[in-house]
Design a protein around this motif. Structure first.
Motif, mmCIF file in Angstrom:
data_model
loop_
_atom_site.group_PDB
_atom_site.id
_atom_site.type_symbol
_atom_site.label_atom_id
_atom_site.label_comp_id
_atom_site.label_asym_id
_atom_site.label_seq_id
_atom_site.Cartn_x
_atom_site.Cartn_y
_atom_site.Cartn_z
ATOM 1 N N GLN A 166 -11.677 4.527 1.808
ATOM 2 C CA GLN A 166 -10.236 4.777 1.843
ATOM 3 C C GLN A 166 -9.491 3.765 0.969
ATOM 4 O O GLN A 166 -8.566 4.120 0.232
ATOM 5 C CB GLN A 166 -9.719 4.692 3.271
ATOM 6 N N ALA A 167 -9.882 2.493 1.042
ATOM 7 C CA ALA A 167 -9.209 1.444 0.273
ATOM 8 C C ALA A 167 -9.349 1.682 -1.225
ATOM 9 O O ALA A 167 -8.403 1.473 -1.990
ATOM 10 C CB ALA A 167 -9.774 0.077 0.651
ATOM 11 N N VAL A 168 -10.509 2.131 -1.643
ATOM 12 C CA VAL A 168 -10.724 2.439 -3.065
ATOM 13 C C VAL A 168 -9.761 3.537 -3.505
ATOM 14 O O VAL A 168 -9.133 3.459 -4.575
ATOM 15 C CB VAL A 168 -12.188 2.849 -3.311
ATOM 16 N N GLN A 169 -9.616 4.579 -2.669
ATOM 17 C CA GLN A 169 -8.693 5.675 -2.995
ATOM 18 C C GLN A 169 -7.250 5.193 -3.054
ATOM 19 O O GLN A 169 -6.486 5.576 -3.957
ATOM 20 C CB GLN A 169 -8.828 6.783 -1.947
ATOM 21 N N LEU A 170 -6.857 4.330 -2.116
ATOM 22 C CA LEU A 170 -5.476 3.850 -2.075
ATOM 23 C C LEU A 170 -5.168 2.938 -3.256
ATOM 24 O O LEU A 170 -4.081 3.001 -3.831
ATOM 25 C CB LEU A 170 -5.210 3.129 -0.753
ATOM 26 N N LEU A 171 -6.110 2.088 -3.633
ATOM 27 C CA LEU A 171 -5.893 1.231 -4.801
ATOM 28 C C LEU A 171 -5.788 2.066 -6.071
ATOM 29 O O LEU A 171 -4.997 1.744 -6.971
ATOM 30 C CB LEU A 171 -7.015 0.192 -4.916
ATOM 31 N N GLU A 172 -6.545 3.139 -6.115
ATOM 32 C CA GLU A 172 -6.407 4.045 -7.260
ATOM 33 C C GLU A 172 -5.036 4.708 -7.243
ATOM 34 O O GLU A 172 -4.392 4.856 -8.292
ATOM 35 C CB GLU A 172 -7.512 5.109 -7.215
#
Length: 255
Positions: free
Chosen positions: A127-133
């Motif tokens: 989820q964090a990877v998606q949000l940072l993107e």
């Protein structure tokens, strides 16, 4: 989504909020303007129960914030764990980024889902990877706050708030600590959030954002709401002289 009814807030003898009434509909962006000391930030902190109100009520999505009724209909203050559960539904972004300096951007975004919501590290990481993107920082995931610009840190802070999948986002002057050239990148993320249908309450002096993104503009002065309405009405044709005076100063207009 948000109902503020006759809210009063004191700091000892100082009367900070003086009977504030405000409604924010689901999916709306409500921008709150006003001079320093008018109660704008205090109002946001009361919505998130970071400050206790002395009278009145605040509900978010139908839930009374900070209190619960017993079988006899009497109000009781919530316990810390119950308050934390209420706050988990509300994301808040402050003036100062308040990132954990010993954690990377990825670690900052993962922290709450793992430690508060009990998510697995694998799920929280994905989820964090998606949000940072989403906030344009996928290439900075492993950088620490000291390695990021102010605008990048604030975008990480927004991603961190979104990681708890909130129903409501509160922004307390999110661009006031940024150099002017970094303001746009943060406002662009906020505009994207607004376009996605997120309910937002935003304290800001960014008039362009208030005009172009807001559904409703509220002007506060001396602890009270002086004027509220659509951006075109409040910003271009304010009904109150105090609102006009404030806008002239902020926009550098002379009459």
């Amino acid at each position: 989504m948000v109902e503020v009814h006759d809210v009063h807030k004191f700091y000892e003898e100082l009367h900070v909020l003086k009977g504030v009434d405000l409604t924010v509909e689901r999916g709306q962006v409500c921008t709150i303007l006003g001079p320093s000391g008018s109660g704008k930030s205090t109002l946001l902190r009361c919505v998130n129960v970071l400050e206790e109100i002395q009278s009145g009520s605040i509900t978010v999505d139908g839930t009374l914030m900070g209190y619960a009724k017993d079988d006899r209909g009497r109000l009781h203050e919530l316990r810390p764990r119950q308050l934390a559960a209420q706050r988990a539904r509300i994301g808040m972004v402050f003036q100062r980024f308040n990132l954990f300096p010993h954690m990377s951007a990825l670690g900052n975004v993962m922290a709450a889902p793992v430690r508060v919501a009990g998510r697995s590290k694998e799920s929280a990481r994905a989820q964090a990877v998606q949000l940072l993107e989403r906030v344009g920082l996928s290439d900075r995931a492993h950088h620490y706050p000291a390695q990021l610009s102010g605008g990048q840190q604030q975008r990480v802070a927004i991603a961190r708030a979104l990681a708890m999948e909130p129903d409501l986002m509160l922004f307390d002057e999110p661009t006031s600590a940024l150099d002017p050239e970094l303001v746009g990148e943060v406002l662009a993320v906020m505009q994207d959030l607004a376009s996605s249908g997120m309910t937002m309450m935003v304290v800001t002096h960014e008039m362009g954002f208030a005009r172009e993104v807001s559904d409703r503009v509220v002007f506060m002065d001396d602890g009270a709401i002086v004027e509220a309405g659509p951006p075109a009405d409040v910003l271009e044709h304010p009904a109150r002289g105090r609102t006009q005076e404030f806008l002239d100063k902020v926009l550098g207009r002379t009459r």
